[in-house]
Design an enzyme around this catalytic site. Structure first.
Site, PDB file in Angstrom:
ATOM      1  N   GLY A 109     -17.924  -2.683   0.029  1.00  0.00           N
ATOM      2  CA  GLY A 109     -17.762  -4.086  -0.356  1.00  0.00           C
ATOM      3  C   GLY A 109     -17.079  -4.272  -1.694  1.00  0.00           C
ATOM      4  O   GLY A 109     -16.795  -5.400  -2.097  1.00  0.00           O
ATOM      5  N   SER A 128     -10.766  -2.639  -4.944  1.00  0.00           N
ATOM      6  CA  SER A 128      -9.896  -2.718  -6.114  1.00  0.00           C
ATOM      7  C   SER A 128     -10.530  -3.462  -7.282  1.00  0.00           C
ATOM      8  O   SER A 128     -10.154  -3.252  -8.435  1.00  0.00           O
ATOM      9  CB  SER A 128      -8.577  -3.400  -5.726  1.00  0.00           C
ATOM     10  OG  SER A 128      -7.890  -2.655  -4.748  1.00  0.00           O
ATOM     11  N   ILE A 136     -14.596   8.556  -1.124  1.00  0.00           N
ATOM     12  CA  ILE A 136     -14.449   9.398  -2.307  1.00  0.00           C
ATOM     13  C   ILE A 136     -13.682  10.671  -1.956  1.00  0.00           C
ATOM     14  O   ILE A 136     -14.191  11.548  -1.253  1.00  0.00           O
ATOM     15  CB  ILE A 136     -15.816   9.751  -2.923  1.00  0.00           C
ATOM     16  CG1 ILE A 136     -16.624   8.469  -3.158  1.00  0.00           C
ATOM     17  CG2 ILE A 136     -15.622  10.536  -4.205  1.00  0.00           C
ATOM     18  CD1 ILE A 136     -15.909   7.402  -3.982  1.00  0.00           C
ATOM     19  N   GLU A 160      -1.982   7.916 -12.231  1.00  0.00           N
ATOM     20  CA  GLU A 160      -2.472   8.026 -10.852  1.00  0.00           C
ATOM     21  C   GLU A 160      -1.483   7.394  -9.878  1.00  0.00           C
ATOM     22  O   GLU A 160      -1.158   7.976  -8.832  1.00  0.00           O
ATOM     23  CB  GLU A 160      -3.834   7.347 -10.731  1.00  0.00           C
ATOM     24  CG  GLU A 160      -4.399   7.360  -9.316  1.00  0.00           C
ATOM     25  CD  GLU A 160      -5.742   6.658  -9.201  1.00  0.00           C
ATOM     26  OE1 GLU A 160      -6.207   6.447  -8.059  1.00  0.00           O
ATOM     27  OE2 GLU A 160      -6.328   6.314 -10.253  1.00  0.00           O
ATOM     28  N   GLN A 183      25.527   6.693  17.108  1.00  0.00           N
ATOM     29  CA  GLN A 183      25.713   5.923  15.874  1.00  0.00           C
ATOM     30  C   GLN A 183      24.389   5.418  15.326  1.00  0.00           C
ATOM     31  O   GLN A 183      24.170   5.433  14.109  1.00  0.00           O
ATOM     32  CB  GLN A 183      26.660   4.748  16.123  1.00  0.00           C
ATOM     33  CG  GLN A 183      27.011   3.979  14.851  1.00  0.00           C
ATOM     34  CD  GLN A 183      27.876   2.777  15.130  1.00  0.00           C
ATOM     35  OE1 GLN A 183      27.427   1.825  15.779  1.00  0.00           O
ATOM     36  NE2 GLN A 183      29.121   2.816  14.673  1.00  0.00           N
ATOM     37  N   THR A 224      -3.938  -1.329  -3.776  1.00  0.00           N
ATOM     38  CA  THR A 224      -3.161  -1.751  -2.616  1.00  0.00           C
ATOM     39  C   THR A 224      -1.813  -2.338  -3.033  1.00  0.00           C
ATOM     40  O   THR A 224      -1.607  -2.717  -4.197  1.00  0.00           O
ATOM     41  CB  THR A 224      -3.922  -2.812  -1.811  1.00  0.00           C
ATOM     42  OG1 THR A 224      -4.069  -3.993  -2.633  1.00  0.00           O
ATOM     43  CG2 THR A 224      -5.298  -2.315  -1.389  1.00  0.00           C
TER      44      THR A 224
END
Length: 381
Positions: free
Chosen positions: A130, A133, A158, A244, A281, A367
């Site tokens: 829940g 970010s 994790i 990161e 092509q 995200t």
């Protein structure tokens, strides 16, 4: 098409990594996939080669190398070999920087030699059920009792959670008016009473990267395992996000290049209507388009590496690089798989794995929507 990032020392390191992957990892990789886990012996072998201790200070058995260029080479060569190395990049690029920046002298003496040898692996536990970010929503708590913290809560998704010997847990140690304050970094050791791990979680891709769910039931964590100062975790986490996110972009571009090479080989050999698929092509145009887009992403990534090494890579620029590189990767892998036709959907073809692995890069590390939000704020809108 890329910047001139590497000198002979870097290329010698690249040759060593390439040889090791070819001779020792590629032959073992099918078993890794069957097991769904990278064996600990892999990390210990990298310790012997000096890879695990690249950034660890020399007095603890490392090289004390400040440049990220060597880390980028590892990602590039792993992708070129069309294998995956589980939580390796997370351990080296995401977690170790917290220890390097915030560990005190006693913690360095306790843990750094094991990092350098490859005998101590790490993970960082931020995401909760829940709470993704938005770290201000973290509910895992730790209350101080004498010389220990009592930790309760749960974490999910994790990376390296099953293999980790030390897990940095982001926990709320005090209630503040600003929910971003009052968070701390606690290092939980494997085997601690009340600490349980469930996994590896079954995922769409990244099958050799163990991903775990963690739970903490009155886990006692010594105050000596507090990383940095109490209450400053949000600040600490933000400091390492540019690196990161750049690391994710490096891998996204490298995996895209591997996909393009696989596709070029396939379309030259595959016959349709009596002609190689490469002769059509549409095939040439598709490969021309994705190659151009990935070259553009490569230039952004290379610039990011230069900026990171110089200490100038901003959160906004890192967000731009991650957004562009991972979105380009998604388009590239989709178009490359299409050129394989039905065989692209068969698991034994590496393009299938690359396609599945690519999907998460637009999710983890922030995200694409979060990246766009960061960029938009920098525009004043």
């Amino acid at each position: 098409m890329r910047l001139s990032l590497y000198d002979q020392e870097h290329e010698d390191f690249r040759s060593m990594i390439r040889t090791y992957l070819r001779d020792e990892v590629v032959p073992a990789y099918p078993q890794w996939e069957a097991d769904g886990l990278v064996p600990r012996s892999f990390f210990e072998r990298l310790g012997e080669l000096g890879v695990m201790g690249l950034t660890i200070p020399e007095q603890f058995g490392g090289s004390g190398e400040p440049s990220y260029r060597f880390g980028a080479i590892i990602s590039e060569e792993v992708s070129a070999a069309v294998v995956a190395t589980g939580p390796l990049r997370c351990h080296l690029d995401v977690v170790l920087p917290y220890f390097l920046a915030y560990a005190d002298e006693q913690q360095q003496e306790r843990w750094f030699p094991g990092f350098a040898s490859g005998h101590l692996l790490t993970a960082v536990a931020m995401t909760e059920p829940g709470t993704g970010s938005d770290l201000s929503g973290i509910r895992t708590r730790a209350r101080r009792e004498g010389d220990t913290y009592v930790l309760n809560g749960a974490k999910t998704f994790i990376t390296g959670g099953m293999l980790a010997d030390l897990t940095i847990v982001v926990a709320r140690t005090s209630d503040e008016e600003n929910p971003r304050q009052g968070l701390s970094l606690l290092v939980v050791e494997s085997g601690s009473p009340g600490f349980t791990r469930t996994g590896p979680m079954q995922k769409l891709g990244m099958h050799v990267q163990d991903t775990a769910e963690l739970s903490f039931d009155d886990v006692r964590v010594p105050v000596a395992n507090l990383l940095g100062e109490e209450g400053r975790a949000f600040e600490y986490l933000g400091n390492n996000l540019p690196k990161e996110r750049l690391g994710i972009a490096v891998t996204a571009v490298a995996n895209s290049r591997a996909a393009i090479e696989l596709t070029k080989s396939y379309v030259r050999e595959r016959q349709v209507f009596g002609k190689p698929v490469a002769s059509f092509q549409n095939t040439r145009f598709e490969l021309a388009s994705v190659t151009t887009e990935i070259d553009a992403a490569q230039l952004m990534v290379d610039h990011g590496i230069v900026e990171l090494d110089a200490g100038r890579l901003s959160a906004v620029d890192a967000a731009k690089i991650k957004l562009f590189a991972t979105e380009a990767q998604g388009r590239c892998l989709d178009r490359c798989l299409q050129l394989f036709g039905g065989y692209g959907y068969i698991a034994e073809y590496p393009i299938s794995r690359l396609y599945a692995d690519a999907r998460v890069t637009r999710i983890y590390g922030g995200t694409s929507e979060v990246m766009r939000t960061i960029i938009a704020k920098s525009l004043g809108i």
